[in-house]
Design an enzyme around this catalytic site. Structure first.
Site, PDB file in Angstrom:
ATOM      1  N   LYS A 196     -10.718  -1.094   9.594  1.00  0.00           N
ATOM      2  CA  LYS A 196     -10.679  -2.255   9.058  1.00  0.00           C
ATOM      3  C   LYS A 196     -11.144  -3.502   9.823  1.00  0.00           C
ATOM      4  O   LYS A 196     -11.309  -4.555   9.173  1.00  0.00           O
ATOM      5  CB  LYS A 196      -9.335  -2.472   8.452  1.00  0.00           C
ATOM      6  CG  LYS A 196      -8.999  -1.344   7.343  1.00  0.00           C
ATOM      7  CD  LYS A 196      -7.618  -1.724   6.611  1.00  0.00           C
ATOM      8  CE  LYS A 196      -7.285  -0.521   5.796  1.00  0.00           C
ATOM      9  NZ  LYS A 196      -8.012  -0.100   4.407  1.00  0.00           N
ATOM     10  N   CYS A 230      -4.596   2.512  -3.793  1.00  0.00           N
ATOM     11  CA  CYS A 230      -3.381   2.707  -3.200  1.00  0.00           C
ATOM     12  C   CYS A 230      -2.184   1.767  -3.333  1.00  0.00           C
ATOM     13  O   CYS A 230      -1.326   1.738  -2.271  1.00  0.00           O
ATOM     14  CB  CYS A 230      -3.925   3.157  -1.718  1.00  0.00           C
ATOM     15  SG  CYS A 230      -5.059   4.391  -1.398  1.00  0.00           S
ATOM     16  N   HIS A 273       1.025  -1.252   0.217  1.00  0.00           N
ATOM     17  CA  HIS A 273      -0.130  -0.010  -0.209  1.00  0.00           C
ATOM     18  C   HIS A 273       1.047   1.236  -0.092  1.00  0.00           C
ATOM     19  O   HIS A 273       1.989   1.183   0.456  1.00  0.00           O
ATOM     20  CB  HIS A 273      -0.992  -0.093   1.515  1.00  0.00           C
ATOM     21  CG  HIS A 273      -1.897   0.971   1.449  1.00  0.00           C
ATOM     22  ND1 HIS A 273      -1.519   2.232   1.648  1.00  0.00           N
ATOM     23  CD2 HIS A 273      -3.273   0.743   1.080  1.00  0.00           C
ATOM     24  CE1 HIS A 273      -2.879   3.171   1.682  1.00  0.00           C
ATOM     25  NE2 HIS A 273      -3.782   2.254   1.353  1.00  0.00           N
ATOM     26  N   ASP A 315       3.311  -3.889   7.945  1.00  0.00           N
ATOM     27  CA  ASP A 315       1.776  -3.298   7.642  1.00  0.00           C
ATOM     28  C   ASP A 315       1.032  -4.423   7.896  1.00  0.00           C
ATOM     29  O   ASP A 315       0.450  -5.280   7.018  1.00  0.00           O
ATOM     30  CB  ASP A 315       1.696  -2.661   6.365  1.00  0.00           C
ATOM     31  CG  ASP A 315       0.411  -2.079   6.151  1.00  0.00           C
ATOM     32  OD1 ASP A 315      -0.472  -2.130   7.015  1.00  0.00           O
ATOM     33  OD2 ASP A 315       0.027  -1.606   4.826  1.00  0.00           O
ATOM     34  N   GLN A 338      -4.160  -5.369   6.954  1.00  0.00           N
ATOM     35  CA  GLN A 338      -5.123  -6.420   6.265  1.00  0.00           C
ATOM     36  C   GLN A 338      -5.273  -7.572   7.050  1.00  0.00           C
ATOM     37  O   GLN A 338      -6.165  -8.454   7.118  1.00  0.00           O
ATOM     38  CB  GLN A 338      -4.798  -6.420   4.780  1.00  0.00           C
ATOM     39  CG  GLN A 338      -4.829  -5.461   3.878  1.00  0.00           C
ATOM     40  CD  GLN A 338      -6.398  -4.712   3.783  1.00  0.00           C
ATOM     41  OE1 GLN A 338      -7.347  -5.421   3.940  1.00  0.00           O
ATOM     42  NE2 GLN A 338      -6.272  -3.631   3.438  1.00  0.00           N
TER      43      GLN A 338
END
Length: 408
Positions: free
Chosen positions: A226, A366, A121, A200, A203
């Protein structure tokens, strides 16, 4: 599957209809819907004990402070960390930028190297791109295979004694590719024990069981919205010894212990990174989201998404002239199917699907470098969560067939 059929009842938005037709929400990778339990927690703060935290000695302020710190403990336990390792931010983007400003600027200089992946991202790509440009460091890219998977031998060729940081996603928001972070950290630390690993996890934390200490990374960033929490709240988990050595990157109220005319002293981490009045309601709502996910069980969340994703892959792939990006096995990916349709722009796809109240995302998501690497323009993306059903997928497929009839 009965558990997940009843789960839908907890989401007020799914009870709405537009022009008599229910909403099919297939954009959970962008942001998740909020269950009533989270909405009630936020509403409870604003209606019953609105006050600032850490500052008041009256009852409702003490209640707000307790709820705020209870949420920190819940988040820590949810990812296998400790409360003193949890920094609240606005989102995963700010969490990554906190690492950029408070750690990377002091540790990465000319001649050093940074490794990231083509899957990233923009939030975990642009900071390191800019740092390499500004500090004359070298940015090295770990590319995905033609199957959308990441070959660990490729990582071994990139990491060396000059590598100061490896910044990577644990799950792609486009391909859906799941990366074995524990294996990545093992490789990185074997080659260069001093190298820092930033993950990251925006997700993965909402969709599968994550334990930061099992992973072995140094930093992990994710967002509340999220994982069915409110917008505007994020988390940076960091190893305590690293957080303790980092300077604050914002100054002001609440992050200080003493202020004098000539100097100031900061609170211990994590509070030294939380300047000003925080998003109290967001933190409390995030704590409620953690409770909600725990009530389902993260193993069940992942099992459900594998089932739904496998069904979506099988059904969407039957439609002629559709190309699906990323791994073709649901076991290798998160709950996302990104695709192109020959001869039809993704924005046209989305507009026609919207006529049937089917919500998908279109564009570069993104992750423009990944699209360029894949040799394609914008894509359409359907993504799933605990409230997604096979009926939702059937409605998506019917609408995509309708798109093809219109553009044939």
């Amino acid at each position: 599957m009965d558990t997940f059929s009843s789960v839908r009842n907890d989401f007020p938005l799914l009870r709405q209809k537009i022009n008599g037709t229910r909403i099919v929400y297939l954009d959970s990778t962008a942001t998740a819907l909020k269950p009533r339990q989270v909405i009630d927690a936020v509403d409870g703060y604003y209606t019953s004990y609105t006050s600032n935290v850490f500052r008041g000695i009256y009852k409702i302020s003490e209640k707000a402070t307790s709820a705020y710190e209870d949420a920190r403990s819940k988040v820590a336990e949810f990812i296998g960390g400790s409360p003193e390792e949890i920094v609240f931010t606005r989102n995963a983007t700010e969490s990554i930028n906190l690492v950029y400003y408070s750690w990377a600027l002091e540790h990465i200089h000319a001649g050093d190297e940074i490794v990231t992946t083509i899957l990233e991202h923009h939030s975990n790509f642009v900071p390191w791109q800019q740092l390499s440009l500004n500090n004359n460091a070298t940015l090295r890219i770990w590319n995905a295979g033609s199957d959308g998977l990441m070959d660990m031998s490729g990582l071994e060729k990139l990491v060396n004694k000059k590598t100061k940081l490896v910044a990577l996603t644990s799950m792609s928001n486009v391909y859906g590719t799941v990366i074995d972070i524990k294996k990545v950290v093992g490789i990185v630390k074997r080659i260069n024990p001093a190298c820092v690993v930033l993950v990251d996890a925006a997700q993965s934390v909402p969709h599968m069981k994550v334990n930061v200490h099992v992973w072995g990374a140094d930093f992990v960033a994710f967002s509340g919205h999220k994982m069915m929490g409110p917008t505007g709240i994020g988390v940076l988990w960091g190893k305590k010894e690293i957080l303790d050595a980092m300077p604050p990157y914002q100054y002001g109220g609440d992050m200080i212990s003493e202020v004098h005319v000539q100097n100031s002293h900061w609170k211990e981490s994590p509070h030294k990174f939380e300047a000003g009045t925080p998003h109290i309601a967001g933190v409390i709502g995030l704590g409620a989201a953690v409770d909600y996910l725990n009530s389902i069980g993260m193993e069940k969340v992942r099992e459900h998404e594998i089932d739904i994703t496998a069904y979506a892959l099988s059904q969407v792939s039957r439609i002629k002239k559709i190309h699906i990006l990323g791994p073709k096995s649901a076991q290798d990916k998160g709950g996302v199917v990104a695709f192109t349709m020959e001869g039809v722009h993704p924005h046209d796809i989305a507009q026609i699907l919207d006529e049937d109240n089917i919500c998908i995302r279109v564009g570069f998501h993104c992750a423009q470098p990944l699209h360029e690497y894949a040799g394609c323009g914008p894509t359409a993306r359907a993504s799933f969560y605990v409230y997604t059903t096979k009926e939702d997928i059937d409605m998506l497929v019917s609408a995509l067939e309708k798109v093809q009839k219109i553009f044939k």
